[in-house]
Design a protein around this motif. Structure first.
Motif, short mmCIF file in Angstrom:
data_model
loop_
_atom_site.label_atom_id
_atom_site.label_comp_id
_atom_site.label_asym_id
_atom_site.label_seq_id
_atom_site.Cartn_x
_atom_site.Cartn_y
_atom_site.Cartn_z
N ASN A 181 0.85 -1.18 0.00
CA ASN A 181 0.00 0.00 0.00
C ASN A 181 0.89 1.24 0.00
OD1 ASN A 181 -1.70 2.20 0.78
ND2 ASN A 181 -3.19 0.73 1.57
N THR A 182 0.89 1.98 -1.08
CA THR A 182 1.79 3.14 -1.22
C THR A 182 1.39 4.27 -0.29
OG1 THR A 182 0.45 4.00 -3.04
CG2 THR A 182 2.30 2.58 -3.62
N THR A 183 0.17 4.26 0.21
CA THR A 183 -0.29 5.32 1.11
C THR A 183 0.12 5.05 2.55
OG1 THR A 183 -2.19 5.74 -0.32
CG2 THR A 183 -2.29 6.60 1.93
N THR A 184 -0.07 3.82 3.01
CA THR A 184 0.22 3.48 4.40
C THR A 184 1.61 2.90 4.61
OG1 THR A 184 -0.68 1.24 4.17
CG2 THR A 184 -2.22 3.01 4.75
N GLY A 185 2.24 2.41 3.55
CA GLY A 185 3.54 1.77 3.68
C GLY A 185 3.47 0.35 4.21
N LYS A 186 2.28 -0.23 4.24
CA LYS A 186 2.10 -1.58 4.80
C LYS A 186 2.11 -2.63 3.69
CE LYS A 186 -0.56 -0.08 8.84
NZ LYS A 186 -1.84 -0.21 9.57
N PHE A 187 2.56 -3.83 4.07
CA PHE A 187 2.56 -4.99 3.17
C PHE A 187 1.45 -5.96 3.56
CE2 PHE A 187 7.03 -3.65 2.92
CZ PHE A 187 7.25 -3.69 1.55
N ILE A 188 0.94 -6.67 2.56
CA ILE A 188 0.10 -7.84 2.75
C ILE A 188 0.73 -8.93 1.90
CG2 ILE A 188 -2.21 -8.82 2.55
CD1 ILE A 188 -3.31 -5.99 2.60
N ALA A 189 0.95 -10.10 2.46
CA ALA A 189 1.67 -11.13 1.71
C ALA A 189 1.25 -12.53 2.14
CB ALA A 189 3.18 -10.97 1.89
N TYR A 226 19.08 0.55 1.22
CA TYR A 226 19.21 0.61 2.67
C TYR A 226 18.98 2.03 3.19
CZ TYR A 226 21.41 0.42 7.30
OH TYR A 226 21.67 0.53 8.63
N ARG A 227 19.68 3.00 2.61
CA ARG A 227 19.59 4.38 3.11
C ARG A 227 18.19 4.97 2.89
NH1 ARG A 227 24.16 4.43 6.21
NH2 ARG A 227 25.72 3.24 5.06
N ARG A 228 17.57 4.68 1.75
CA ARG A 228 16.26 5.30 1.45
C ARG A 228 15.13 4.71 2.29
NH1 ARG A 228 15.56 4.51 -4.66
NH2 ARG A 228 13.54 5.54 -4.27
N ILE A 229 15.34 3.47 2.78
CA ILE A 229 14.32 2.86 3.65
C ILE A 229 14.62 3.17 5.12
CG2 ILE A 229 13.36 0.69 4.46
CD1 ILE A 229 13.66 -0.41 1.63
N GLU A 230 15.83 2.92 5.55
CA GLU A 230 16.18 3.13 6.96
C GLU A 230 16.19 4.61 7.34
OE1 GLU A 230 17.38 0.43 9.62
OE2 GLU A 230 15.62 0.13 8.38
N SER A 231 16.56 5.48 6.40
CA SER A 231 16.62 6.92 6.69
C SER A 231 15.58 7.67 5.85
CB SER A 231 18.02 7.46 6.39
OG SER A 231 19.01 6.74 7.10
N ALA A 232 14.41 7.08 5.73
CA ALA A 232 13.38 7.65 4.86
C ALA A 232 13.03 9.08 5.24
CB ALA A 232 12.12 6.78 4.89
N ALA A 233 13.00 9.37 6.53
CA ALA A 233 12.63 10.72 6.97
C ALA A 233 13.72 11.74 6.69
CB ALA A 233 12.30 10.70 8.46
N GLN A 234 14.96 11.28 6.57
CA GLN A 234 16.08 12.22 6.39
C GLN A 234 16.41 12.49 4.92
OE1 GLN A 234 16.46 9.56 8.85
NE2 GLN A 234 15.61 11.14 10.21
N VAL A 235 15.97 11.64 4.01
CA VAL A 235 16.38 11.81 2.60
C VAL A 235 15.28 12.46 1.75
CG1 VAL A 235 17.97 9.88 2.70
CG2 VAL A 235 15.61 9.47 1.99
N GLY A 236 14.27 12.99 2.40
CA GLY A 236 13.24 13.74 1.68
C GLY A 236 12.35 12.86 0.80
N GLN A 237 12.10 13.36 -0.39
CA GLN A 237 11.17 12.66 -1.29
C GLN A 237 11.72 11.33 -1.78
OE1 GLN A 237 10.10 15.31 -4.41
NE2 GLN A 237 9.09 16.77 -3.06
N ALA A 238 13.02 11.13 -1.67
CA ALA A 238 13.60 9.85 -2.10
C ALA A 238 13.30 8.74 -1.11
CB ALA A 238 15.12 10.00 -2.27
N GLY A 239 12.88 9.10 0.10
CA GLY A 239 12.63 8.10 1.13
C GLY A 239 11.46 7.19 0.80
N VAL A 240 11.59 5.94 1.19
CA VAL A 240 10.53 4.94 1.02
C VAL A 240 10.10 4.51 2.43
CG1 VAL A 240 9.88 2.72 0.04
CG2 VAL A 240 11.53 4.17 -1.15
N LYS A 241 8.98 5.03 2.87
CA LYS A 241 8.52 4.79 4.23
C LYS A 241 7.74 3.48 4.30
CE LYS A 241 8.32 9.74 5.31
NZ LYS A 241 7.46 10.86 5.74
N LEU A 242 8.21 2.59 5.19
CA LEU A 242 7.58 1.29 5.36
C LEU A 242 7.03 1.16 6.79
CD1 LEU A 242 10.21 -1.06 3.65
CD2 LEU A 242 8.32 0.20 2.60
N ALA A 243 5.96 0.39 6.90
CA ALA A 243 5.39 0.09 8.20
C ALA A 243 5.37 -1.43 8.36
CB ALA A 243 3.98 0.66 8.31
N VAL A 244 6.54 -1.97 8.75
CA VAL A 244 6.69 -3.42 8.90
C VAL A 244 6.63 -3.75 10.39
CG1 VAL A 244 8.19 -5.39 8.49
CG2 VAL A 244 8.10 -3.53 6.82
#
Length: 601
Positions: A101-109, A181-199
């Protein structure tokens, strides 16, 4: 900083895939750093097995697709409208189906063993799932970043060349793993490049239930790469209205047995082949036809919705279904009731008759050819000495004299003509009344009541009473969200027999419609462009940008321009971005937040 579940310490101890399974490729290295690796003095990059396996699987799938090869057993990646990214990751004896889900950052699998249609839970943890399937699902999102995109293209080349340059391939793989690694783990610090996940910290990913599978709740609406085997493309949990063919619709809802004149028949709209008839249009035609024998037939309808959603095309389709002429009137802030029911214009017929009685004056060509003959024609006297100047002087004298005679006749005659709306009322046509909510004078809207009453007569300024034809259908189309639009008068709304809110189409419909209209054949590119248009519309609502528009019309213009320029970014600037706002700061914001998520300059 504590690592997220996808990058726990045990994930860095997993064996790397060949040809990176040599011990020299393991551990930390001071090269192959991503641009987002900026923290700390000892900056290092490390290959990450789950990320690298996902990169391998994605590269193989993309290469096979680009080369036109079979993709069986390679999995698939697609989307469900603009909300979900969906994938099937194939590994030994099983397939992992993942929904992000691109809005919530959650996975279903869920996992499916080969030959089984029973879903099993997916858990991230040592001895369970490594997270590779989740990284695989994220690949198209990660590829929106310029550094990742360029590095991945190089990575594919190394794979296609059989890993002949392992030093270059190693550095490229390091940069890709570090980028992820950097874009997921530091999503809040890299701006729009960040990929926010809710795992979840437990690693237990929500499962795709058998009921959701049966209903098609997570069925992809499009496959970007590969072919889905478990989640079937196009299956929907929503029961859709069957598509009505043109053959079964056009002319099938005639309101009477009347015969149209040749002029009226030419005014009946012809639907283009690409047009998909909306269910709202069919319903309008059904209600109008089936109530024709009642004392109060349904003849007034309202279509509300954003620009480009097909309101006017829907009104034309109604006319085609009823085989009735179509007329159109567009309102403005200065529209008065007299503009709607009729207009006084000068009667030019007497001037034409006078010109015919006076006779035509000679042309310049006649004068040049033989001035004496023309002079004789004007005066009745032949003089061989007359020159062109003499003839022109006499010509001016005669013309001025005729003008003076006309001015002596007092009282300019005028005549009263029907507007398209009154013509529809008088003769029984389909009339579209566009944007009456823009009218500044509230009394005008109230004055429309007499026009909208079924089978009632209206009195014209000339004193003539016009009875509304029983076949007359009036369709009001409006968008109350436009700047300058006012709330629709309640007396108008109460006279509407059916009111339909025409919503903006979903992503799949937008893509299908724009490809049909323009003849564009690249569905993947059209999908990216439609996503940008949806993002711009959302951004405009969130930031209160109201001085423009961004919808289907703008998407169509963008696609057509791209077919010419071959550059979606360039074409976007003069179509969707320019249409969204006239303010330079607003446009710059839309470029950064919406356009460059899909296209980088």
């Amino acid at each position: 900083m504590a690592r997220g579940k996808l990058f726990e310490a045990w994930t860095f101890k997993l064996s790397l895939p060949a040809p990176f399974d040599d011990p020299k490729f393991s551990g930390m290295h001071d090269f192959g750093l991503s641009q987002y690796n900026t923290a700390g003095r000892l900056r290092k990059a490390t290959l990450h097995a789950p990320s690298l396996r996902a990169l391998f699987a994605y590269a193989k799938l993309v290469l096979a697709t680009e080369q036109g090869s079979m993709t069986d057993g390679m999995g698939a990646i697609g989307h469900q409208e603009n909300t979900f990214r969906i994938s099937e990751y194939c590994s030994a004896n099983k397939t992992d189906c993942v929904v992000f889900n691109t809005t919530t950052g959650k996975f279903i699998a869920s996992q499916f063993e080969d030959g089984s249609d029973v879903p099993k839970p997916y858990t991230i943890g040592a001895g369970n799932g490594s997270g590779t399937a989740l990284f695989f699902c994220l690949m198209p999102i990660l590829e929106e970043d310029t550094e990742f995109q360029c590095s991945f293209a190089t990575f594919k080349d190394h794979m296609a060349n059989g890993w002949s340059d392992m030093d270059g391939a190693f550095e490229c793989a390091l940069r890709l793993c570090d980028n992820i690694y950097r874009r997921i783990e530091s999503a809040a610090q890299v701006g729009q490049a960040g990929v926010k996940l809710a795992v979840p910290t437990t690693g237990n990913i929500a499962s795709i239930s058998p009921l959701a599978l049966d209903k098609g709740s997570y069925a992809p609406t499009g496959a970007t790469y590969g072919e889905f085997k478990i989640l079937k493309v196009g299956v929907s949990n929503v029961v859709s209205t069957p598509v009505v063919s043109h053959r079964d619709f056009v002319g099938k809802y005639a309101l009477s047995q009347r015969q149209l004149t040749a002029r009226e028949d030419a005014m009946v709209p012809k639907l283009p082949d690409w047009y998909v008839i909306p269910k709202e249009v069919v319903r309008v035609c059904e209600h109008a036809k089936l109530t024709s024998q009642s004392s109060q037939p349904m003849r007034n309808f309202l279509f509300r919705g954003p620009a480009g959603t097909g309101k006017t095309m829907g009104a034309q389709a109604v006319a085609a279904g009823m085989h009735l002429p179509y007329t159109l009137m567009t309102c403005s802030a200065n529209t008065e009731i007299s503009d709607l029911v009729g207009q006084f214009i000068p009667d030019t017929s007497t001037a034409v008759e006078q010109a015919e009685n006076d006779g035509a004056l000679p042309t310049i060509a006649d004068i040049i050819m033989h001035p004496p003959s023309v002079y004789e024609e004007l005066t009745g006297v032949y003089d061989d000495a007359k020159t062109e100047d003499d003839v022109l002087a006499k010509l001016v004298e005669i013309a001025v004299g005729r003008l003076a005679q006309k001015e002596e006749k007092h009282g300019q005659r005028i005549r009263y003509v029907d507007t398209p709306l009154l013509e529809a009322i008088r003769y029984g046509y389909v009339a579209e009344l566009q944007e009456p909510s823009c009218i500044a004078n509230p009394g005008v809207l109230v004055g429309l009541n007499a026009l909208l009453d079924n089978c009632q007569a209206i009195t014209l300024p000339t004193g003539e009473r016009v009875q509304r034809h029983p076949d007359t259908v009036i369709i009001v189309t409006t968008n109350s969200d436009y700047e300058g639009c006012r709330p629709m008068n309640q007396s108008i709304i109460s006279r509407m027999d059916l009111i339909y809110d025409i919503e903006s189409p979903d992503l799949a419909t937008m893509v299908k419609r724009v490809m049909n209209v323009t003849g564009y054949t690249d569905e993947q590119e059209a999908t990216k462009m439609a996503i940008v248009v949806q993002d711009i519309a959302t951004r405009c609502r969130q930031t209160m940008i109201t001085d423009g528009s961004c919808g289907m019309r703008e998407l169509k213009a963008w696609v057509l321009s791209t077919m010419i320029t071959k550059d979606p970014y360039e074409s976007a600037l003069s179509t969707v971005i320019a249409s969204a706002s006239a303010d330079p700061e607003n446009r710059a914001d839309l470029i950064t937040t919406c356009l460059e998520k899909q296209y980088m300059r």
